[in-house]
Design an enzyme around this catalytic site. Structure first.
Site, PDB file in Angstrom:
ATOM      1  N   ARG A  61      10.981 -27.216 -11.290  1.00 37.09           N
ATOM      2  CA  ARG A  61      11.262 -28.229 -10.264  1.00 37.09           C
ATOM      3  C   ARG A  61      10.058 -29.115  -9.997  1.00 37.09           C
ATOM      4  O   ARG A  61       8.945 -28.628  -9.849  1.00 37.09           O
ATOM      5  CB  ARG A  61      11.644 -27.528  -8.949  1.00 37.09           C
ATOM      6  CG  ARG A  61      12.501 -26.315  -9.123  1.00 37.09           C
ATOM      7  CD  ARG A  61      12.668 -25.531  -7.829  1.00 37.09           C
ATOM      8  NE  ARG A  61      13.354 -26.295  -6.786  1.00 37.09           N
ATOM      9  CZ  ARG A  61      13.510 -25.851  -5.547  1.00 37.09           C
ATOM     10  NH1 ARG A  61      13.011 -24.663  -5.203  1.00 37.09           N
ATOM     11  NH2 ARG A  61      14.125 -26.593  -4.662  1.00 37.09           N
ATOM     12  N   HIS A 108      23.621 -38.636  -2.171  1.00 37.96           N
ATOM     13  CA  HIS A 108      22.547 -39.596  -2.402  1.00 37.96           C
ATOM     14  C   HIS A 108      22.636 -40.780  -1.445  1.00 37.96           C
ATOM     15  O   HIS A 108      21.646 -41.217  -0.872  1.00 37.96           O
ATOM     16  CB  HIS A 108      22.598 -40.067  -3.853  1.00 37.96           C
ATOM     17  CG  HIS A 108      21.555 -41.068  -4.199  1.00 37.96           C
ATOM     18  ND1 HIS A 108      21.825 -42.414  -4.304  1.00 37.96           N
ATOM     19  CD2 HIS A 108      20.233 -40.932  -4.421  1.00 37.96           C
ATOM     20  CE1 HIS A 108      20.707 -43.048  -4.592  1.00 37.96           C
ATOM     21  NE2 HIS A 108      19.733 -42.180  -4.688  1.00 37.96           N
ATOM     22  N   GLY A 138      15.576 -36.586  -5.395  1.00 42.47           N
ATOM     23  CA  GLY A 138      16.389 -37.064  -6.502  1.00 42.47           C
ATOM     24  C   GLY A 138      15.682 -38.008  -7.459  1.00 42.47           C
ATOM     25  O   GLY A 138      16.274 -38.492  -8.408  1.00 42.47           O
ATOM     26  N   ARG A 186      11.699 -29.034   4.109  1.00 38.35           N
ATOM     27  CA  ARG A 186      10.786 -30.166   4.323  1.00 38.35           C
ATOM     28  C   ARG A 186      11.174 -30.829   5.634  1.00 38.35           C
ATOM     29  O   ARG A 186      12.288 -30.620   6.139  1.00 38.35           O
ATOM     30  CB  ARG A 186      10.901 -31.169   3.174  1.00 38.35           C
ATOM     31  CG  ARG A 186      12.292 -31.726   3.043  1.00 38.35           C
ATOM     32  CD  ARG A 186      12.460 -32.541   1.789  1.00 38.35           C
ATOM     33  NE  ARG A 186      13.862 -32.818   1.557  1.00 38.35           N
ATOM     34  CZ  ARG A 186      14.415 -32.940   0.353  1.00 38.35           C
ATOM     35  NH1 ARG A 186      13.700 -32.831  -0.722  1.00 38.35           N
ATOM     36  NH2 ARG A 186      15.696 -33.206   0.229  1.00 38.35           N
ATOM     37  N   SER A 189     -11.260 -64.282  17.084  1.00 38.60           N
ATOM     38  CA  SER A 189      -9.948 -63.790  16.686  1.00 38.60           C
ATOM     39  C   SER A 189      -9.797 -64.087  15.207  1.00 38.60           C
ATOM     40  O   SER A 189      -9.995 -65.231  14.778  1.00 38.60           O
ATOM     41  CB  SER A 189      -8.846 -64.478  17.487  1.00 38.60           C
ATOM     42  OG  SER A 189      -7.591 -64.010  17.050  1.00 38.60           O
ATOM     43  N   TYR A 197      -8.028 -55.792  19.866  1.00 42.13           N
ATOM     44  CA  TYR A 197      -6.561 -55.885  19.963  1.00 42.13           C
ATOM     45  C   TYR A 197      -5.969 -56.484  18.699  1.00 42.13           C
ATOM     46  O   TYR A 197      -6.679 -57.108  17.903  1.00 42.13           O
ATOM     47  CB  TYR A 197      -6.142 -56.718  21.180  1.00 42.13           C
ATOM     48  CG  TYR A 197      -6.490 -58.188  21.094  1.00 42.13           C
ATOM     49  CD1 TYR A 197      -5.647 -59.077  20.407  1.00 42.13           C
ATOM     50  CD2 TYR A 197      -7.640 -58.704  21.681  1.00 42.13           C
ATOM     51  CE1 TYR A 197      -5.962 -60.430  20.312  1.00 42.13           C
ATOM     52  CE2 TYR A 197      -7.956 -60.051  21.590  1.00 42.13           C
ATOM     53  CZ  TYR A 197      -7.108 -60.912  20.898  1.00 42.13           C
ATOM     54  OH  TYR A 197      -7.418 -62.236  20.795  1.00 42.13           O
ATOM     55  N   CYS A 240      -4.988 -62.511  14.954  1.00 40.24           N
ATOM     56  CA  CYS A 240      -3.762 -63.206  15.319  1.00 40.24           C
ATOM     57  C   CYS A 240      -2.981 -63.671  14.098  1.00 40.24           C
ATOM     58  O   CYS A 240      -2.021 -64.405  14.195  1.00 40.24           O
ATOM     59  CB  CYS A 240      -4.068 -64.375  16.244  1.00 40.24           C
ATOM     60  SG  CYS A 240      -5.158 -65.586  15.500  1.00 40.24           S
ATOM     61  N   MET A 278      12.875 -37.420  -9.281  1.00 42.19           N
ATOM     62  CA  MET A 278      12.375 -36.789 -10.496  1.00 42.19           C
ATOM     63  C   MET A 278      13.320 -35.664 -10.877  1.00 42.19           C
ATOM     64  O   MET A 278      14.336 -35.463 -10.252  1.00 42.19           O
ATOM     65  CB  MET A 278      10.955 -36.305 -10.273  1.00 42.19           C
ATOM     66  CG  MET A 278       9.981 -37.455 -10.204  1.00 42.19           C
ATOM     67  SD  MET A 278       8.367 -36.892  -9.768  1.00 42.19           S
ATOM     68  CE  MET A 278       8.659 -36.228  -8.180  1.00 42.19           C
ATOM     69  N   LYS A 320       7.104 -29.428  -1.894  1.00 45.81           N
ATOM     70  CA  LYS A 320       8.020 -28.322  -2.189  1.00 45.81           C
ATOM     71  C   LYS A 320       7.235 -27.023  -2.376  1.00 45.81           C
ATOM     72  O   LYS A 320       7.552 -26.005  -1.773  1.00 45.81           O
ATOM     73  CB  LYS A 320       8.807 -28.672  -3.447  1.00 45.81           C
ATOM     74  CG  LYS A 320      10.111 -27.952  -3.598  1.00 45.81           C
ATOM     75  CD  LYS A 320      10.846 -28.396  -4.870  1.00 45.81           C
ATOM     76  CE  LYS A 320      11.542 -29.732  -4.705  1.00 45.81           C
ATOM     77  NZ  LYS A 320      12.095 -30.241  -5.968  1.00 45.81           N
TER      78      LYS A 320
HETATM   79  P1  ADP Z   1      15.338 -32.046  -5.804  1.00 47.25           P
HETATM   80  O1  ADP Z   1      13.889 -32.261  -5.551  1.00 47.25           O
HETATM   81  O2  ADP Z   1      15.984 -33.161  -6.529  1.00 47.25           O
HETATM   82  O3  ADP Z   1      16.060 -31.614  -4.575  1.00 47.25           O
HETATM   83  P2  ADP Z   1      15.199 -29.293  -6.550  1.00 47.25           P
HETATM   84  O4  ADP Z   1      13.998 -28.870  -7.294  1.00 47.25           O
HETATM   85  O5  ADP Z   1      15.208 -28.983  -5.108  1.00 47.25           O
HETATM   86  O6  ADP Z   1      15.433 -30.822  -6.814  1.00 47.25           O
HETATM   87  O7  ADP Z   1      16.410 -28.583  -7.268  1.00 47.25           O
HETATM   88  C1  ADP Z   1      17.692 -29.094  -7.385  1.00 47.25           C
HETATM   89  C2  ADP Z   1      18.731 -28.058  -6.943  1.00 47.25           C
HETATM   90  O8  ADP Z   1      18.567 -26.834  -7.636  1.00 47.25           O
HETATM   91  C3  ADP Z   1      18.627 -27.724  -5.494  1.00 47.25           C
HETATM   92  O9  ADP Z   1      19.906 -27.653  -4.936  1.00 47.25           O
HETATM   93  C4  ADP Z   1      17.963 -26.386  -5.461  1.00 47.25           C
HETATM   94  O10 ADP Z   1      18.323 -25.660  -4.350  1.00 47.25           O
HETATM   95  C5  ADP Z   1      18.472 -25.750  -6.747  1.00 47.25           C
HETATM   96  N1  ADP Z   1      17.508 -24.774  -7.245  1.00 47.25           N
HETATM   97  C6  ADP Z   1      16.232 -25.011  -7.541  1.00 47.25           C
HETATM   98  N2  ADP Z   1      15.587 -23.890  -7.915  1.00 47.25           N
HETATM   99  C7  ADP Z   1      16.496 -22.908  -7.822  1.00 47.25           C
HETATM  100  C8  ADP Z   1      16.440 -21.489  -8.062  1.00 47.25           C
HETATM  101  N3  ADP Z   1      15.325 -20.907  -8.436  1.00 47.25           N
HETATM  102  N4  ADP Z   1      17.566 -20.785  -7.889  1.00 47.25           N
HETATM  103  C9  ADP Z   1      18.700 -21.415  -7.502  1.00 47.25           C
HETATM  104  N5  ADP Z   1      18.827 -22.709  -7.262  1.00 47.25           N
HETATM  105  C10 ADP Z   1      17.731 -23.461  -7.426  1.00 47.25           C
HETATM  106 MG    MG Z   2      15.662 -30.141  -3.453  1.00 49.96          MG
END
Ligand code: ADP
Ligand code: MG
Ligand code: MG
Length: 933
Positions: free
Chosen positions: A97, A471, A106, A349, A797, A884, A864, A108, A27
Site C-alpha cells: 500500500r 470517489h 485513490g 486518518r 505598506s 497587518y 495591501c 496512488m 498511513k
Molecule cells: P487507498 O490509499 O487508496 O485507500 P489502501 O492502501 O488503503 O488504499 O488499500 C485499499 C483497500 O484495500 C482498502 O479498502 C484497505 O482497507 C484494503 N486493504 C489494504 N491492506 C489490506 C490488508 N492487509 N488486508 C485487507 N484489506 C486490506
Molecule cells: Mg485506504
C-alpha cells in the site's frame, strides 16, 4: 543509505508512531499508532519515504540495501503471522500500500493478496476449506497487479477496463449479475482468462515468485507517486513532489471469506455536515476496494447492528470510534475488515470534511474537550471557508421547482450547497464548457480519479452509483464541491449522451439543478440565493441566533483571534464594502484607492478637465470641482469605519486611463463636446499621455510631484472630511499613503504638501485630528533604500502587486501567455501574482522591513497587494514581522484563519535577516531538500 529503511508494526514490536508521518507516511505512522494503543491491526512493515526520495534521486533506482532489508522484513512478518511466503500449505499473503505524508486518497496504487500463484492458491483453498474464496482472491490479485505493475489499462476515457470486460463476458456466460454469484469454478476460469489477458496485452507472463511480485509491487507504488493524477492532485493541494511516498506491506485479512466477513469505511462523525453520528458503510463478503469502487451498493453502518452474524463487530466499532477520537484528537476516517467475525483496523486518518463540517466539528469537539483549540485552528483550510459563502437555492424558486414536480431523484447529500447548470457527461466536456464561463454539473455513473480535472471545472457533481465513501463524495468533501452521490434512480448513457429518470430525458447541455445539502436532483434551472453566513453578516436579513452555521463560524473566528498576532485590514473604497469587511473581522482599511471615486457619476468630466487643462489655474478649477465629491466619499468611509484606521492612497494610475483611447473615436468626440474643445485637442492629449509601458510610466507619486495640486486637493478632501466627521463625534484615523516611492526625496516632496494642507485645514476648521503620512513600498529601489525612506515615512505598506511585477520584470496583465508554461516547467511553482514569491519578491520585502526598522524600530508595516488574502502569503507576512495584512472584504475570514495558523506554526518572531526559503504552508514542509526529477 545510512538511515533505517524499514519500520515494523506488530505484536512483537512496533518501531514507529503517529508522529512520524514525514518518514512513514500518514498511513504507516497511524498503523503503528493504532498498533501501539492496542487496536487490532494486522502486522506489517513500512518502507520509508526516504527510500522513495532516494529512488527518484538515483534515476528510479532503489538503494542497494533495500532488497536485503526487504527479505529480512518478510522473514520477520512470517514469524509474526506463522505463515510463509510461497508456502503451499499456509501461504502468507500481503497487501502493498502506498502512503504519503498527507493522504492522497485513490491517487496512488495498492495491491492486495500478493503472494498468490497457482500453487499457493490451491494451498489457500485447502487451508481455508474455501476454494471459492481462494480463487476470488487470486483473480483480484491478478487484476490489481496486471493493472498497476504491468500496465494492463484502458486506453480511452469511455472504454471499459480490460479486466472488467473479461469479467463481464464471463458473468454473461454464467448468466449472473453480481460477482458474488460466480462459483469457484467460474473464478478459476476467470484466473485463466486474466492470465491470458496479461500475456496478450504485455507479452510477458505473470510472475509467480512472491518475492519477485513484492519487488514489482513496491516499485510500482514508488512509480505511482509520479503518475499524472497524483501529480495533478499535489499541484492542487500544494503538496511538494519532494515528499515521496512510503510503502506499507501488511499481512492480509479477508473480508471475502463468507457471510461472517465484511469490509467497510467509516467516519467517527458525519464529514458532510459535522453531526456527531457514526457514519459509514460496509459490504458483506467483500474485499477493501469494493466499497469505494461501487461494485455493489453498500449498507450503512447502522444496519450492521441488525446483522445477526456480525453485530458484535458493530459494537466493537462503536467503541473504537470513541477511542480513535480521543487518541487522535480529531474526526477519524477509517477502514476496517471483519474476517470470520473478527474485526481488524486497516487505516485511520483525520477525516477530510466540508467547510460546514469543519466549523461544526471544531466547535463541538473543542467544547467536548476532545480536540485542542490549537488543532481546531491548525486543521482548517482557510481557502475552504469560501464554501460557507456558497449559494444555496433561492427559497421561492426551490419551492416552485418542487411544486412543478421537477424533482427527479434523491441521492446522498455529499457536498453541501446548490448548483444549477448544464449537465455534461465527460470530464473533457465539463472543462470545455467551464472554460467558456458556463456553469456545469458533471453527471457520471460514478467518478474515478481520471475525472478529477472535470470535477474541478464543474459547479456540481452528480453520480448514479456509489456511497458516502465513493470517489465523488470524497472529492466533493475535499474540494468543497456541491455533490449528490449515488442517485440510483437516474440512468446515464455515455454513448447516447443522455440522463434519464422517471420519464424525463436530459441531453448534454440541458439544465439540471442539484442540492448537495439534501441530495435532491431537479431538471431545469433553479435560481440560487445567498448563504446563511451572508444573510447574517452582509444582508443582515437573518439574526445570528437563528443561524447555527453562523454560530459555529463565529466560534472558530473568535478562537482564531486568540492566536493571531497579525492585524487584519481590508482593501475597500466604498462605505458598504467597509461595513461588510468589518462584519467579517477587518480592523480598518489597508488600502483605499481614491481613483475608483474618480469614475463615479459625472466626476469623470472634472477629472478630464483637470487632465486637459493647459494652465495651472484651469487645473485648479477642475480640481476644485472634484474636491467636494472626494470629501463626501471620505466622510462616508470615516463614518463606516467608526474610529478604525483608514490608509488612503493618493492618486496612482497613469492619467491616460481616464481618457478614451485612440480606438475610441466616438468617446473622444463625446469628451470634446463635454469639455467644449475639439476632437483634435483630445486626440492630441491622448497621444501625449500614451505610454509604451504604462506600468512603469507617469504614475504613482510621479503624478503628485509634477502636478502637486492633485495631491493638495486629495489631502484637503481627506482632512476636511476628517474634520466634519470628527465634529459628529466619530473618531477618525486617516493615514495618507504615497504610492510608488523609490527615492526619499519623492516622499519628502509629497509629505510636505500633506502636512501643509493638514495645518491649513486644522486652522480653518478649528478641529485637531491625528493623522500619519507613509508610503507604499512597491518598487525594488524603495525596498533597497527603505532605511532612507523610513526617515520620512511614518508607515510602510507593501504593494506586492507592483513589487512582484517590478522585481520579476513581468507584467501581470501580459503574463498569461507564458506563466502557465512556466508553472508546468516548474520554473515558478505557484502564480507569483496570487502567492508571494518568497525567495525573490519576499527577499525584497524582508530587506524593506529590516532596513525600515533599522531607522525606525517601531515602524508600522503592512501589505495591501492581492497577496494579503492568500494563506501562504499571510504566513510569510507573519514570518517577516509585518503588523497587518489587508485584503478584499470577502477574503477577510480566510486571512483571519490563515493569520492564526501562522501564529501557531511560527510562535516566535524571526531574529536574523536570513533568506527565507520557499516553504509550503504545510507542517514540517521545509525539511526535505532533495528534489525529485
Ligand atoms: P487507498 O490509499 O487508496 O485507500 P489502501 O492502501 O488503503 O488504499 O488499500 C485499499 C483497500 O484495500 C482498502 O479498502 C484497505 O482497507 C484494503 N486493504 C489494504 N491492506 C489490506 C490488508 N492487509 N488486508 C485487507 N484489506 C486490506
Ligand atoms: Mg485506504
Ligand atoms: Mg501599485
Amino acid at each position: 543509505m545510512a538511515n533505517k529503511l524499514i519500520y515494523f508494526f506488530g505484536k512483537s514490536k512496533t518501531d514507529g508512531n503517529g508522529d512520524m508521518k514525514a518518514l512513514l507516511g500518514g498511513k504507516g505512522a497511524n498503523l503503528a499508532q493504532m498498533t501501539k494503543i492496542g487496536l487490532p491491526v494486522p502486522s506489517g512493515f513500512t518502507i520509508t519515504t526516504e527510500v522513495c526520495v532516494s529512488y527518484y534521486k538515483n534515476g528510479r533506482k532503489a538503494p542497494a540495501e533495500l532488497a536485503g532489508e526487504m527479505e529480512k522484513a518478510v522473514k520477520w512478518l512470517e514469524k509474526e503471522t506463522g505463515k510463509k511466503f510461497g508456502d503451499v500449505k499456509n501461504p502468507l499473503l500481503v497487501s502493498v500500500r502506498s502512503g504519503a505524508r498527507d493522504s492522497m486518497p485513490g491517487m496512488m496504487d495498492t495491491i492486495l493478496n500478493l503472494g498468490l500463484n497457482d500453487a499457493t492458491c490451491e494451498g489457500l483453498a485447502a487451508a481455508t476449506n474455501n476454494p471459492r474464496f481462494a480463487w476470488d482472491s487470486y483473480r483480484r490479485f491478478l487484476q490489481m497487479y496486471g493493472d498497476v505493475v504491468m500496465g494492463v489499462q484502458k486506453k480511452h476515457e469511455n472504454d471499459h477496463e480490460p479486466f472488467e470486460e473479461v469479467m463481464d463476458q464471463l458473468k454473461k456466460e454464467a448468466k449472473v449479475k453480481d460477482d458474488t454469484e460466480l462459483s469457484a469454478e467460474h473464478l478459476q476460469e476467470l484466473v485463466k482468462r486474466f492470465k491470458k489477458l496479461i500475456k496478450d496485452f504485455t507479452g510477458k507472463a505473470f510472475p509467480t515468485d512472491p518475492i519477485k511480485q513484492l519487488e514489482g509491487a513496491v516499485f510500482a507504488v514508488f512509480s505511482s507517486w509520479m503518475n499524472e493524477r497524483a501529480i495533478l492532485y499535489r499541484q492542487k493541494y500544494r503538496i511538494p513532489d519532494e515528499w515521496g511516498t512510503a510503502v506499507n506491506v501488511q499481512a492480509m485479512v479477508f473480508g471475502n471469506m463468507g457471510d461472517d466477513c465484511a469490509t467497510g469505511v467509516a467516519f467517527t462523525r458525519d464529514p458532510a455536515n459535522g453531526e456527531n453520528v457514526f457514519y459509514g458503510e460496509y459490504l458483506v463478503n467483500a474485499q477493501g476496494e469494493d466499497v469505494v469502487a461501487g461494485v455493489r451498493t453498500p449498507l450503512t453502518i447502522a444496519e450492521m447492528a441488525k446483522d445477526k452474524i456480525i453485530s458484535a463487530a458493530h459494537k466493537e466499532l462503536n467503541e473504537i470510534r470513541k477511542t480513535l477520537e480521543k487518541n487522535f484528537g480529531d474526526v477519524q476516517d477509517f477502514e476496517f475488515t471483519i474476517e470470520k467475525k473478527k474485526l481488524f483496523m486497516l487505516q485511520t486518518r483525520n477525516g477530510k470534511r466540508t467547510a460546514l463540517a469543519y466549523v461544526k466539528i471544531a466547535h463541538d469537539m473543542v467544547k467536548e474537550k476532545l480536540m485542542t483549540p490549537e488543532h481546531a485552528i491548525k486543521s482548517g483550510d482557510p481557502e475552504a471557508l469560501n464554501q460557507l459563502l456558497q449559494p444555496i437555492f433561492d427559497v421561492v424558486a426551490y419551492e416552485k421547482a418542487r411544486k412543478e414536480g421537477r424533482l427527479m431523484a434523491v441521492g446522498l447529500p455529499a457536498g453541501p450547497g446548490a448548483a444549477s447548470g448544464s449537465v455534461v457527461f465527460t470530464a473533457g466536456k465539463a472543462e470545455e464548457l467551464a472554460a467558456k464561463g458556463k456553469s456545469v454539473v458533471l453527471a457520471r455513473i460514478e467518478t474515478s480519479p481520471e475525472d478529477l480535472r472535470g470535477m474541478i471545472a464543474s459547479d456540481g457533481i452528480l453520480t448514479a452509483r456509489g456511497g458516502v465513501s465513493s470517489h465523488a463524495a470524497l472529492v466533493a468533501r475535499q474540494m468543497g464541491k456541491v455533490c449528490v452521490a449515488g442517485a440510483g434512480d437516474i440512468e446515464i448513457d455515455y454513448h447516447k449522451g443522455t440522463l434519464k429518470c422517471k420519464g424525463v430525458t436530459l441531453k448534454e447541455g440541458d439544465h439540471i439543478s442539484i442540492n448537495g445539502t439534501t441530495g435532491e436532483v431537479f431538471h431545469g434551472a433553479i435560481a440560487t440565493a445567498d448563504s446563511e453566513l451572508k444573510q447574517v453578516l452582509v444582508n443582515k436579513t437573518m439574526k445570528p441566533k437563528d443561524s447555527k452555521v453562523f454560530q459555529y463560524y463565529d466560534f472558530l473566528m473568535k478562537l482564531a483571534d486568540k492566536y493571531r498576532t497579525l492585524g487584519l485590514r481590508t482593501n475597500a473604497d466604498q462605505p458598504d464594502q467597509v461595513v461588510n469587511a468589518i462584519a467579517f473581522g477587518a480592523e480598518g482599511i489597508g488600502l483605499c484607492r481614491t481613483e475608483h471615486m474618480f469614475f463615479e457619476g459625472d466626476r469623470i468630466i472634472a477629472v478630464r478637465q483637470m487632465i486637459l487643462a493647459k494652465e495651472e489655474d484651469d487645473r485648479k478649477k477642475a480640481l476644485a470641482t472634484l474636491l467636494p465629491y472626494q470629501q463626501k466619499d471620505f466622510e462616508g468611509i470615516f463614518r463606516a469605519l467608526d474610529g478604525l484606521p483608514a490608509c488612503i492612497r493618493l492618486l496612482d494610475p497613469p492619467l491616460h486611463e481616464f481618457l478614451p483611447q485612440h480606438d475610441n473615436k466616438k468617446g473622444q468626440e463625446e469628451v470634446a463636446k463635454q469639455l467644449k474643445t475639439t476632437v483634435a485637442e483630445v486626440a492630441k492629449m491622448v497621444s501625449e499621455l500614451h505610454e509604451f509601458n504604462p506600468m512603469l510610466g507617469f504614475r504613482g507619486c510621479r503624478l503628485g510631484i509634477l502636478r502637486p495640486e492633485i495631491t493638495e486637493m486629495q489631502a484637503r478632501a481627506i482632512f476636511q472630511a476628517a474634520a466634519v466627521v470628527l465634529k459628529e463625534g466619530i473618531k477618525v484615523k486617516p493615514e495618507v499613503m504615497v504610492p510608488l516611492v523609490g527615492f526619499k526625496k519623492e516622499l519628502d516632496l509629497q509629505v510636505e504638501i500633506v502636512h501643509r494642507v493638514a495645518a491649513e485645514v486644522m486652522k480653518a476648521t478649528g478641529k485637531k485630528f491625528a493623522y500619519t503620512v507613509g508610503t507604499m513600498i512597491e518598487v525594488p529601489r524603495g525596498a533597497l533604500t527603505a532605511d532612507e525612506i523610513a526617515e520620512s515615512a511614518e508607515f510602510f505598506s507593501f504593494g506586492t502587486n507592483d513589487l512582484t511585477q517590478t522585481c520579476m520584470g513581468m507584467s501581470r496583465d501580459d503574463s498569461g501567455s507564458f506563466l502557465p508554461a512556466y508553472q508546468n516547467l516548474e520554473i515558478i511553482k505557484a502564480n507569483p501574482f496570487a502567492s508571494i514569491d518568497r525567495t525573490g519578491v519576499g527577499q525584497l520585502m524582508k530587506i524593506g522591513v529590516d532596513k525600515g526598522r533599522s531607522t525606525k524600530p517601531d515602524l508600522k508595516i503592512g501589505i495591501c497587494g492581492e497577496h494579503g488574502g492568500d494563506p501562504s502569503s499571510v504566513e510569510f507576512c507573519h514570518i517577516i514581522g509585518l503588523n497587518y495584512v489587508s485584503c478584499s472584504p470577502f477574503r477577510v475570514p480566510i486571512a483571519r484563519l490563515a493569520a492564526a495558523q501562522a501564529a501557531i506554526r511560527h510562535p516566535a518572531k524571526p531574529v536574523a535577516a536570513k533568506v527565507i526559503k520557499d516553504t509550503k504552508s504545510k507542517t514540517g514542509a521545509t525539511k526535505s531538500k532533495t528534489s525529485v526529477k
